[in-house]
Scaffold this motif. Sequence first.
Motif, mmCIF file in Angstrom:
data_model
loop_
_atom_site.group_PDB
_atom_site.id
_atom_site.type_symbol
_atom_site.label_atom_id
_atom_site.label_comp_id
_atom_site.label_asym_id
_atom_site.label_seq_id
_atom_site.Cartn_x
_atom_site.Cartn_y
_atom_site.Cartn_z
ATOM 1 N N VAL B 65 103.288 117.617 -16.501
ATOM 2 C CA VAL B 65 102.310 116.903 -16.064
ATOM 3 C C VAL B 65 101.115 117.202 -17.315
ATOM 4 C CG1 VAL B 65 100.725 118.073 -14.048
ATOM 5 C CG2 VAL B 65 102.674 117.360 -13.800
ATOM 6 N N MET B 66 101.383 118.298 -17.733
ATOM 7 C CA MET B 66 100.260 119.254 -18.011
ATOM 8 C C MET B 66 100.450 117.606 -20.232
ATOM 9 S SD MET B 66 98.510 120.771 -17.272
ATOM 10 C CE MET B 66 98.083 120.872 -18.369
ATOM 11 N N THR B 67 101.772 117.098 -20.026
ATOM 12 C CA THR B 67 101.311 116.170 -21.244
ATOM 13 C C THR B 67 100.717 114.962 -20.959
ATOM 14 O OG1 THR B 67 104.473 117.183 -21.343
ATOM 15 C CG2 THR B 67 102.668 114.809 -22.493
ATOM 16 N N LEU B 68 100.690 114.756 -19.572
ATOM 17 C CA LEU B 68 100.636 113.996 -18.704
ATOM 18 C C LEU B 68 99.032 113.760 -18.881
ATOM 19 C CD1 LEU B 68 101.143 110.537 -17.022
ATOM 20 C CD2 LEU B 68 100.892 112.341 -15.239
ATOM 21 N N PHE B 69 98.411 115.029 -18.394
ATOM 22 C CA PHE B 69 97.258 115.249 -18.505
ATOM 23 C C PHE B 69 96.889 115.150 -19.795
ATOM 24 C CE2 PHE B 69 96.914 117.622 -14.433
ATOM 25 C CZ PHE B 69 95.509 116.981 -13.490
ATOM 26 N N LEU B 70 96.653 115.923 -21.128
ATOM 27 C CA LEU B 70 96.484 115.763 -22.253
ATOM 28 C C LEU B 70 96.479 114.548 -22.643
ATOM 29 C CD1 LEU B 70 98.553 118.549 -23.946
ATOM 30 C CD2 LEU B 70 95.708 118.735 -23.847
ATOM 31 N N PHE B 71 97.604 113.156 -21.901
ATOM 32 C CA PHE B 71 97.477 111.718 -22.653
ATOM 33 C C PHE B 71 96.365 111.799 -22.138
ATOM 34 C CE2 PHE B 71 99.245 107.816 -22.593
ATOM 35 C CZ PHE B 71 99.412 106.795 -22.912
ATOM 36 N N VAL B 72 96.169 112.052 -20.681
ATOM 37 C CA VAL B 72 95.056 111.059 -20.280
ATOM 38 C C VAL B 72 93.436 111.790 -20.770
ATOM 39 C CG1 VAL B 72 93.310 110.633 -18.417
ATOM 40 C CG2 VAL B 72 96.347 110.085 -18.363
ATOM 41 N N ILE B 73 93.466 112.655 -20.694
ATOM 42 C CA ILE B 73 92.357 113.566 -21.973
ATOM 43 C C ILE B 73 91.614 112.600 -23.573
ATOM 44 C CG2 ILE B 73 91.339 115.144 -23.419
ATOM 45 C CD1 ILE B 73 93.034 116.771 -20.943
ATOM 46 N N MET B 74 93.146 112.268 -23.901
ATOM 47 C CA MET B 74 93.176 111.591 -25.737
ATOM 48 C C MET B 74 92.544 110.110 -25.180
ATOM 49 S SD MET B 74 93.544 113.739 -27.366
ATOM 50 C CE MET B 74 94.316 115.740 -27.395
ATOM 51 N N MET B 75 93.233 109.644 -24.229
ATOM 52 C CA MET B 75 93.110 108.373 -23.777
ATOM 53 C C MET B 75 91.313 108.205 -23.809
ATOM 54 S SD MET B 75 94.795 106.105 -22.099
ATOM 55 C CE MET B 75 94.060 105.256 -20.199
ATOM 56 N N ILE B 76 90.741 108.689 -22.483
ATOM 57 C CA ILE B 76 89.432 108.890 -21.706
ATOM 58 C C ILE B 76 88.395 109.261 -23.098
ATOM 59 C CG2 ILE B 76 88.221 109.241 -20.515
ATOM 60 C CD1 ILE B 76 89.954 109.519 -18.155
ATOM 61 N N GLY B 77 89.016 110.349 -24.422
ATOM 62 C CA GLY B 77 88.043 110.832 -25.101
ATOM 63 C C GLY B 77 86.957 112.000 -24.135
ATOM 64 N N VAL B 78 87.472 112.673 -25.380
ATOM 65 C CA VAL B 78 86.383 114.296 -25.189
ATOM 66 C C VAL B 78 85.258 114.870 -25.428
ATOM 67 C CG1 VAL B 78 89.278 115.220 -24.743
ATOM 68 C CG2 VAL B 78 87.903 114.925 -27.028
ATOM 69 N N ASP B 79 84.702 114.046 -26.847
ATOM 70 C CA ASP B 79 83.519 113.544 -27.126
ATOM 71 C C ASP B 79 82.754 113.601 -26.822
ATOM 72 O OD1 ASP B 79 84.547 111.349 -27.042
ATOM 73 O OD2 ASP B 79 83.256 111.218 -28.854
ATOM 74 N N LYS B 80 82.085 113.233 -24.947
ATOM 75 C CA LYS B 80 82.007 112.650 -24.457
ATOM 76 C C LYS B 80 81.023 114.446 -23.935
ATOM 77 C CE LYS B 80 80.740 108.810 -22.329
ATOM 78 N NZ LYS B 80 80.804 107.535 -21.389
ATOM 79 N N LYS B 81 79.907 114.732 -24.020
ATOM 80 C CA LYS B 81 79.138 115.806 -22.859
ATOM 81 C C LYS B 81 79.545 115.864 -20.875
ATOM 82 C CE LYS B 81 76.056 118.948 -23.912
ATOM 83 N NZ LYS B 81 76.507 120.273 -23.729
ATOM 84 N N GLU B 82 79.712 116.341 -20.790
ATOM 85 C CA GLU B 82 79.772 116.518 -19.200
ATOM 86 C C GLU B 82 78.089 116.838 -19.136
ATOM 87 O OE1 GLU B 82 82.311 119.071 -17.454
ATOM 88 O OE2 GLU B 82 81.872 118.868 -15.696
ATOM 89 N N ASP B 83 77.789 115.923 -17.438
ATOM 90 C CA ASP B 83 76.748 116.180 -17.302
ATOM 91 C C ASP B 83 76.087 117.176 -15.979
ATOM 92 O OD1 ASP B 83 74.032 115.252 -16.234
ATOM 93 O OD2 ASP B 83 74.196 114.231 -15.421
ATOM 94 N N THR B 84 75.482 118.740 -16.791
ATOM 95 C CA THR B 84 75.994 119.904 -15.221
ATOM 96 C C THR B 84 74.716 119.653 -14.730
ATOM 97 O OG1 THR B 84 74.980 121.053 -17.539
ATOM 98 C CG2 THR B 84 77.345 121.256 -17.026
ATOM 99 N N ALA B 85 73.759 118.796 -14.838
ATOM 100 C CA ALA B 85 72.789 119.029 -13.717
ATOM 101 C C ALA B 85 73.563 118.814 -12.487
ATOM 102 C CB ALA B 85 71.956 117.533 -13.974
ATOM 103 N N GLU B 86 72.491 119.302 -11.797
ATOM 104 C CA GLU B 86 72.659 120.103 -10.519
ATOM 105 C C GLU B 86 72.316 119.059 -9.409
ATOM 106 O OE1 GLU B 86 72.329 123.169 -8.153
ATOM 107 O OE2 GLU B 86 72.479 124.433 -10.264
ATOM 108 N N THR B 87 73.017 117.834 -8.616
ATOM 109 C CA THR B 87 72.403 116.419 -7.864
ATOM 110 C C THR B 87 72.402 117.713 -6.215
ATOM 111 O OG1 THR B 87 75.161 115.736 -7.163
ATOM 112 C CG2 THR B 87 73.101 115.126 -8.946
ATOM 113 N N ILE B 88 73.081 118.580 -6.166
ATOM 114 C CA ILE B 88 72.679 118.967 -4.758
ATOM 115 C C ILE B 88 72.001 120.293 -5.524
ATOM 116 C CG2 ILE B 88 73.931 119.944 -2.695
ATOM 117 C CD1 ILE B 88 76.561 117.770 -3.586
ATOM 118 N N PRO B 89 70.866 120.602 -4.836
ATOM 119 C CA PRO B 89 70.205 121.955 -4.743
ATOM 120 C C PRO B 89 70.887 123.660 -4.441
ATOM 121 C CG PRO B 89 69.050 120.983 -3.281
ATOM 122 C CD PRO B 89 69.841 119.859 -3.901
ATOM 123 N N PHE B 90 71.449 124.066 -5.075
ATOM 124 C CA PHE B 90 71.733 125.361 -5.224
ATOM 125 C C PHE B 90 73.378 125.108 -5.055
ATOM 126 C CE2 PHE B 90 68.386 125.560 -1.738
ATOM 127 C CZ PHE B 90 67.158 126.686 -3.335
#
Lengths: 101, 179
Positions: B65-90
């Motif tokens: 399972v972890m190999t599959l996860f790492l494979f998909v992470i590498m495929m999708i790309g890890v350099d994108k910054k995650e948008d942490t803005a809250e869409t639902i308040p609180f």
Amino acid sequence: MTVTIGWYMSLAAVLFAIGAAGVLTRRNALVMFMSVELMLNSVNLTFIAAAKELGLVEGQVAALFVMVVAAAEVTIGLAILVAVFRRRASANVDELSELKG
Amino acid sequence: MTEVVLFVIFAAVALTGAVVMVTAKNPVYSAMGLLTTMFTMALFYILLDAHFLAVVQILVYAGAVMTLFLFVIMMIGVDKKEDTAETIPFQRGLTVVVGAGLAAVVIMAGRQAWVTGSTAFGAPDLNGTIETVSDALFGTWTVAFLSTVFLLTIAAVGTVALAMFGTPQLRDTKSEEAP
């Protein structure tokens, strides 16, 4: 002092809560999947602790079935994620809002 | 006493791995945190006499399972910054409250005898070798075991179907751009 079954169940409860918090706070679909895996694993720990406490092997069988379901879930989930990424070039779940009213 | 020391050390490792998984910015670090937690889980299984499941945990989770996860992470790309803005308040604050409440409720429930089912008389010894587990699996629970075959087949077919028919739009844009 010995490690009672309550220790394992408390640890599993805390891990489950951390996983739930991860699902609720993160926006990256991959990390959300990992959090779901953590929740499933903590439930497995509860099953196996209960199996030890009650002396029943059925708890371990149930944990094995949870592992099977988790493997199927990861396969389908990651396939959906890759399909979404190929279409949208993003793993952010907030951007998938086309069905919003 | 040895068990207490082992439990405390590895519980700390498991909790650290889980917290790292939830808080890490980079998905690869998240995967490594989850991997740490998976390995310590296998150790807890051994402490609880579930030897077969401990091996399955390492083979299936830490291996596949972890190999599959790492494979998909590498495929999708890890350099994108995650948008942490809250869409639902609180939402963050609510999450902390809900998570702490959930942990408190489950810990309280885990101390009650009607939840754990433990009796004062103790339980018969359980040795979770592959023999005892498969005795139950292929004896009492054969139908459930066979239905997991259907589940896994459906999952495999669904994955192939998603990979083959999942992206019609992409193919259209590519064919438009090509000439």
